[in-house]
Design an enzyme around this catalytic site. Structure first.
Site, mmCIF file in Angstrom:
data_model
loop_
_atom_site.group_PDB
_atom_site.id
_atom_site.type_symbol
_atom_site.label_atom_id
_atom_site.label_comp_id
_atom_site.label_asym_id
_atom_site.label_seq_id
_atom_site.Cartn_x
_atom_site.Cartn_y
_atom_site.Cartn_z
ATOM 1 N N CYS A 1 -81.858 -21.477 -1.111
ATOM 2 C CA CYS A 1 -81.318 -21.911 0.184
ATOM 3 C C CYS A 1 -82.367 -22.838 0.794
ATOM 4 O O CYS A 1 -83.419 -23.089 0.216
ATOM 5 C CB CYS A 1 -81.014 -20.721 1.079
ATOM 6 S SG CYS A 1 -82.441 -20.075 1.905
ATOM 7 N N ASN B 1 -79.486 -8.656 11.143
ATOM 8 C CA ASN B 1 -80.151 -8.183 9.926
ATOM 9 C C ASN B 1 -80.179 -6.666 9.791
ATOM 10 O O ASN B 1 -80.674 -6.149 8.794
ATOM 11 C CB ASN B 1 -81.561 -8.776 9.833
ATOM 12 C CG ASN B 1 -81.498 -10.278 9.568
ATOM 13 O OD1 ASN B 1 -80.428 -10.816 9.283
ATOM 14 N ND2 ASN B 1 -82.619 -10.957 9.696
#
Ligand code: EPZ
Length: 419
Positions: free
Chosen positions: A116, A23
């Site tokens: 998602c 990330n």
């Protein structure tokens, strides 16, 4: 189809090295688009998501060379500004192309990522910020299109401290005319890593890591050389692996200051932690104690560690409450843990976990990245064999996890299942 098979019961011991942070690497790779020339990013983990960014940068026209954990990205020939749906739907972080492309080329066309497994995950705050900076936003056949002569610095209040929203707007502001102020910004360490790279490129970013970030835009930026920070979520996952097996594991590269809330809860669960110069050693308890958690944006307990911590609490000597306050549907691992004998009741955003003496190995299915990590952790401690399917979720965020765990004494292997 590949699966991961685990025969539980081994106490892990030894040391494991943390890879670069997924990330952090993803926004850092998109940031190369802000400058013309060759940037170098080291310590990039070999993950599916990084493969996806490599493809996307290639579609934009950049030349990408990878060797080991190093990316060389030459953006001199970037010409296209479109991120296609078939790639974006596999990795929502593709929205991070919006800020850099709009700032550098005055245009971007990025497929809306869609929802998602863990939630709707809209990008309205990303778009609100770009609009405040002068971009004209249109939605066309599932794509977001931005246009701007040149972005202009603005004062943007983020209704939620969105991580990639903050990153997108930092990158956009780095080439905007004048000063941008991001208020209620996300405070994650990955944001600090991105700010360091932007400053190396010639932007002036102050306050990253706090909830107010000030960015002086530049007329143009230079390529950077940077090394990705260590992955604090992978580090946390391995600390829980040591705790759940009652083992003793040194997680090299783990940085206490990136995981304070999670470490505090791990201590509350009875694990003993040694904070060392270059890592953290965990001594797992024979049986964990219950410790309730509420996930929240950094510096709170990270939502990306919720599923892993729940696996530990399934074996606790008592009950606790696990409350997921960041995403609306991040309990997909619960029904799989229940198949292993866990006693968990969900009411809205809160799961009540009543610890059991032992879990039983079973065939289970991964549904999202951190849920799959949680199932592997449960399998390490369970009696018998656990087979985790759909491990492509796992490969998005963990570099060679079965090799690293086997190196700590786990009885674990990747197998190709029939069919
Ligand atoms: C980042 O996702 C991480 N991904 C996630 O890690 C992480 O779980 C999440 O931050 C929270 O820490 C990357 O950094 C690539 P958000 P992001 O925008 O930026 C709502 C993993 O496992 N929201 O901070 O998409 C949103 O719906 C992944 O490695 C809006 O409403 O998360 C969510 O409820 C999973 N509008 C909350 O904010 C917006 O415009 C936090 O989302 C943006 C977000």
């Amino acid at each position: 189809m590949e699966m991961i098979e685990i025969r539980g019961g081994n106490r892990l011991h030894g040391e494991v090295a943390v890879s670069g942070a997924k990330n952090a690497a993803l926004p850092l790779l998109f940031a190369t688009l802000l400058a013309s020339g060759q940037s170098r990013l080291d310590n990039v983990p070999r993950l599916r998501d990084c493969d996806t960014v490599e493809k996307l940068l290639g579609i934009f026209g950049a030349r990408v060379e990878r060797s080991g954990n190093t990316f060389l990205v030459d953006t001199r020939d970037v010409a296209s500004i479109e991120a296609p749906y078939d790639l974006v739907r596999t990795m929502r972080a593709s929205v991070l192309a919006l800020g850099p492309l709009t700032a550098r080329f005055g245009r971007a066309r990025v497929s809306l990522p869609g929802g998602c497994a863990i939630g709707a995950r809209p990008i309205d705050l990303h778009l609100k910020g770009l609009e405040a900076m002068g971009a004209e936003i249109t939605l066309d056949q599932g794509y977001v299109e931005t246009r701007a002569e040149r972005l202009v610095g603005a004062r943007v209040y983020l209704d939620l401290p969105t991580v990639t929203g903050t990153e997108n707007l930092m990158m956009a502001a780095a080439l905007a005319r004048g000063e941008t102020l991001l208020e209620n910004a996300a405070r994650e360490p990955e944001i600090v890593d991105l700010a360091e790279a932007l400053n190396k490129m010639g932007a002036l970013v102050e306050g990253a890591g706090s909830d107010t970030i000030r960015i002086q835009g530049a007329d143009d930026l230079a390529p950077y050389e940077h090394a990705t920070m260590a992955d604090r979520i992978e580090a946390g996952t391995f600390l829980v692996a040591g705790a759940i097996t009652g083992g003793e594991v040194l997680v090299r590269g783990a940085m206490p200051q990136h995981l304070e809330a999670m470490l505090a809860k791990l201590r509350d669960s009875g694990a003993r932690l040694e904070e060392l110069e270059d890592g953290i050693r965990v001594h797992g308890p024979d049986r964990p104690l219950p410790a309730s958690i509420v996930t929240s944006p950094h510096p709170g307990f990270p939502t990306d560690m919720q599923a892993q911590f729940m696996a530990l609490m399934c074996l606790a000597d008592g009950s606790c409450q696990i409350s997921e306050q960041v995403f609306e549907n991040r309990f997909m691992h619960v029904c799989e843990l229940q198949r292993m004998g866990a006693d968990i009741q969900i009411a809205g955003h809160t799961a009540t976990v009543r610890g059991v003496e032992r879990l039983k190995g079973a065939p289970v299915m991964a549904t999202d990245l951190r849920a799959s990590a949680s199932l592997v952790l449960a399998g390490l401690a369970a009696e018998g064999t656990t087979a985790v399917s759909r491990i492509y979720h796992l490969d998005r965020g963990y570099e060679h996890i079965e090799e690293k765990l086997a190196g700590l004494g786990a009885d674990i292997r990747r197998v190709r299942a029939r069919g």
